[in-house]
Design an enzyme around this catalytic site. Structure first.
Site, PDB file in Angstrom:
ATOM      1  N   GLU A 251       0.797  -1.294  -0.039  1.00 44.63           N
ATOM      2  CA  GLU A 251       0.059  -0.063   0.048  1.00 44.63           C
ATOM      3  C   GLU A 251       0.912   1.213   0.089  1.00 44.63           C
ATOM      4  OE1 GLU A 251      -2.173  -0.511   3.553  1.00 44.63           O
ATOM      5  OE2 GLU A 251      -3.809  -0.879   2.699  1.00 44.63           O
ATOM      6  N   LYS A 253       2.289   4.740   1.763  1.00 42.71           N
ATOM      7  CA  LYS A 253       2.329   4.991   2.957  1.00 42.71           C
ATOM      8  C   LYS A 253       2.029   6.490   2.819  1.00 42.71           C
ATOM      9  CE  LYS A 253       5.235   4.733   7.236  1.00 42.71           C
ATOM     10  NZ  LYS A 253       4.771   6.156   7.751  1.00 42.71           N
ATOM     11  N   ARG A 258      -2.666   9.176  12.161  1.00 43.70           N
ATOM     12  CA  ARG A 258      -3.502   8.027  12.072  1.00 43.70           C
ATOM     13  C   ARG A 258      -4.987   8.320  12.903  1.00 43.70           C
ATOM     14  NH1 ARG A 258      -1.083   2.665  12.793  1.00 43.70           N
ATOM     15  NH2 ARG A 258      -2.890   1.163  12.610  1.00 43.70           N
ATOM     16  N   ARG A 273      -4.015   8.312  17.455  1.00 43.73           N
ATOM     17  CA  ARG A 273      -3.314   7.375  17.798  1.00 43.73           C
ATOM     18  C   ARG A 273      -3.049   6.963  19.272  1.00 43.73           C
ATOM     19  NH1 ARG A 273       2.835   5.655  15.547  1.00 43.73           N
ATOM     20  NH2 ARG A 273       3.657   5.375  17.607  1.00 43.73           N
ATOM     21  N   GLU A 302      -5.696   6.754   7.983  1.00 38.28           N
ATOM     22  CA  GLU A 302      -4.969   7.947   7.720  1.00 38.28           C
ATOM     23  C   GLU A 302      -5.359   9.015   7.278  1.00 38.28           C
ATOM     24  OE1 GLU A 302      -1.992   7.323   9.258  1.00 38.28           O
ATOM     25  OE2 GLU A 302      -0.501   8.898   8.460  1.00 38.28           O
ATOM     26  N   PHE A 342      -7.499   2.163   5.692  1.00 44.79           N
ATOM     27  CA  PHE A 342      -6.750   0.796   5.140  1.00 44.79           C
ATOM     28  C   PHE A 342      -6.881  -0.565   5.951  1.00 44.79           C
ATOM     29  CE2 PHE A 342      -3.611   3.742   7.422  1.00 44.79           C
ATOM     30  CZ  PHE A 342      -3.559   2.944   8.592  1.00 44.79           C
ATOM     31  N   ARG A 414       4.388  -3.786  17.579  1.00 42.56           N
ATOM     32  CA  ARG A 414       5.124  -3.157  16.379  1.00 42.56           C
ATOM     33  C   ARG A 414       5.441  -4.503  16.008  1.00 42.56           C
ATOM     34  NH1 ARG A 414       6.777   1.789  14.982  1.00 42.56           N
ATOM     35  NH2 ARG A 414       6.151   2.760  16.955  1.00 42.56           N
ATOM     36  N   LYS A 420       7.424  -0.843   7.125  1.00 42.69           N
ATOM     37  CA  LYS A 420       7.236   0.267   6.428  1.00 42.69           C
ATOM     38  C   LYS A 420       8.461   0.521   5.610  1.00 42.69           C
ATOM     39  CE  LYS A 420       8.602   2.689  10.526  1.00 42.69           C
ATOM     40  NZ  LYS A 420       8.288   3.770  11.534  1.00 42.69           N
TER      41      LYS A 420
END
Ligand code: ATP
Length: 550
Positions: A251, A253, A258, A273, A302, A342, A414, A420
């Site tokens: 996708e 970025k 967020r 976020r 986002e 997303f 994470r 990313k």
């Protein structure tokens, strides 16, 4: 439970250094908590409210000093409290150093007697205090806080002050409470962990573990209106992703902020976020969602600021909108925003966290028109990934996300399932833990800032930044950091962790000059990460990885 018993337990935990002993002590505390279980599961972490609630006490350090000063007696001022704080370095120590006893006698005399503080009274009073708004609210809050300190003995005052300023500092982290809940109520750690991820409420999870056991924990579902921690990404490469997975979901970025969307069937609420509510500052995003949806949903995406031609603007622009609580109309004209969704965590009564990404994305496409849903290409061809990256950069975006198409949505993690890739040199998000006043004309403004990164048990210094700021930025940053000064010596000040700066640098070198063991070469200020708290700052291990990669 009496608040004094909680304070005694907190003191015992604080004096322990071994993790196992700390967890055991928290386990005992939760085991004997009875009606106070939910409150105590939060208090041990220095929280008054569940993590998913946007409610805060909204008490700056200065108001807390005023309340302490008042409880300490007629000859003590908030400035005296601050001076003592500079000497002793920690607000709990300062609060415990005053004798509030004489005042307790006076209060008892005036009000016909005051009982000892209980955990429930403190929780109730702090909730009532958080609910005070409007003109004169700060005065009322100081009065209410004074009322609590006035009834506290030194040890109670120590932990009350820390609780009020969300600085418990007794070595109890999220993992400790998770393990203690599991041990106290004989529930599997995994089941507690999952329930916490879904609900973000340690108090509630502790009660369910005690009252309903593993079955109850498994039944905790997502709830529209209760934000979930966002799934996060690691840095990665297309080669690595293709080695690990059969195919890669790629996708763009987006460089924005967020946002988690909660639609209850009638109207949308939006969360940042940090799980703060940002519904009011983003009315056009709310309208986009309200127009598209008919049934309840929880979505992830986002928000990006765009120029008149629809091209993306730097993320600082969208954060201006997030911060704007008043006069939304003016900023709305100023900064146009777009929503790129997303992920889909819940749709129409069904939790989708465990469904594979491709299925969650299909769901999203069935709910929204294409211009709101981020494109997702699944491929095993490295050349195709490189093309998508080039297209993303050409369109003004930051890079690409590489995702495992078969992976579940893991809140707050994470992990390796989202990676990313940004072609620009990586930046670092550092906590400001100290600063230095400027000289001459700029003597009233902080000019050099101590950059630190997260370690397992605190923060480590990796360098100082003094360039990249405009005068206006320095003024604004000074104003925001001043209330967090914990000690001062000459031009140097120590700061409680509060603001996170995004910084650029030329390289990272190993160095014995700073306690991190690394030094940033030529750091420069890029922006304040308004969307990050010190807990979200980069870690020392990331600095190590970046240094190794150079
Ligand atoms: P960075 O500073 O690189 O944005 P971060 O620390 O804010 O990183 P990361 O988890 O490292 O957060 O990077 C993922 C972030 O990228 C997400 O939090 C989200 O805000 C943003 N993002 C932009 N586009 C996407 C996308 N298509 N899928 C997932 N996240 C995306």
């Amino acid at each position: 439970m009496e608040f004094a018993d909680f304070a005694a337990r907190a003191s015992e935990i604080e004096s322990e250094s071994a993790d196992i002993a700390i967890t055991e002590s928290v386990t005992e505390l939760l085991g004997e908590a009875d009606d106070d279980l939910a409150t105590l599961a939060r208090f041990v972490q220095g929280r008054v409210f569940p993590a998913h609630e946007s409610t805060t006490l909204d008490i700056g350090p200065r108001l807390c000093y005023e309340a302490i000063a008042r409880a300490a007696g007629q000859n003590v001022s908030a400035d005296d409290v601050e001076t003592r704080l500079a000497e002793r370095g920690e607000i709990g120590e300062v609060a415990a150093s005053y004798d509030f006893g004489g005042q307790r006698g006076l209060a008892a005399f005036g009000s016909g007697g005051e009982d000892a503080l209980t955990v429930a009274t403190v929780a109730d009073e702090l909730s009532a205090l958080a609910a005070v708004t409007g003109s004169g609210s700060q005065e009322t809050k100081v009065d209410m806080l004074f009322g609590l300190f006035n009834r506290a003995d030194p040890e109670e005052a120590r932990y009350l002050a820390r609780l009020v300023l969300s600085e418990m500092r007794i070595g109890v982290g999220d993992g400790t409470v998770r393990d203690a809940i599991a041990a106290a109520f004989d529930a599997p750690v995994d089941a507690v962990e999952r329930a916490l991820q879904v609900s973000n409420d340690y108090g509630y999870v502790a009660e369910v573990a005690r009252d309903e056991g593993e079955t109850g924990l498994a039944a905790i579902d997502l709830e529209v209106g209760r934000p979930v921690q966002a799934m996060l990404a690691q840095a990665g490469t297309s080669t690595g992703a293709l080695e690990d997975w059969e195919a890669v979901a790629v996708e763009w970025k987006y460089d924005g902020a967020r946002v988690q969307v909660h639609f209850d069937g009638e109207s949308a609420r939006l969360f940042s976020r940090n799980m703060e509510e940002v519904t009011d500052p983003l009315p056009e995003i709310v309208a986009t969602v309200d127009d598209a949806l008919e049934t309840p949903a929880i979505l992830d995406g986002e928000v990006v600021a765009v120029d008149d031609d629809g091209a993306p603007l730097p993320f600082q622009e969208v954060l201006r909108r997030f911060r704007r609580k008043h006069d939304v109309a003016a900023t709305r004209e100023d900064v146009t925003v777009r929503l790129h969704l997303f992920d889909c965590l819940h749709a129409d009564g069904e939790d989708l966290l465990d469904a594979p990404l491709r299925e969650r994305h299909d769901r999203l496409e069935s709910l929204f028109p294409p211009d709101t849903v981020s494109d997702l290409w699944t491929t095993d061809d490295p050349a195709r990934i490189a093309d998508i990256e080039a297209e993303a950069l050409e369109a003004g975006h930051e890079g690409i996300m590489l995702k495992d198409p078969d992976a579940a949505y893991t809140p707050g993690k994470r992990g390796k399932n989202w990676r990313k890739r940004k072609p620009d040199v990586e930046t670092l998000d550092c906590v400001i833990t100290g600063a230095e006043w400027g000289e001459g004309r700029r003597a009233n403004v902080l000019g050099t800032f101590e950059l630190s990164v997260r370690t397992d048990d605190g923060f480590a210094h990796v360098g100082n930044v003094a360039t990249g700021f405009t005068d206006a930025e320095l003024d604004a940053v000074t104003e925001r950091l001043e209330p967090h000064i914990s000690a001062e010596s000459g031009r140097e000040v120590a700061l409680d962790p509060h603001l996170v700066f995004e910084v650029g640098y030329e390289e990272i070198q190993t160095s014995s000059n700073y306690d991190a063991g690394y030094a940033l070469r030529f750091p420069r200020f890029l922006a304040v990460r308004e969307d990050k708290t010190p807990d979200d700052a980069d870690s020392l291990s990331r600095v190590g990885r970046l240094a190794d990669a150079e």
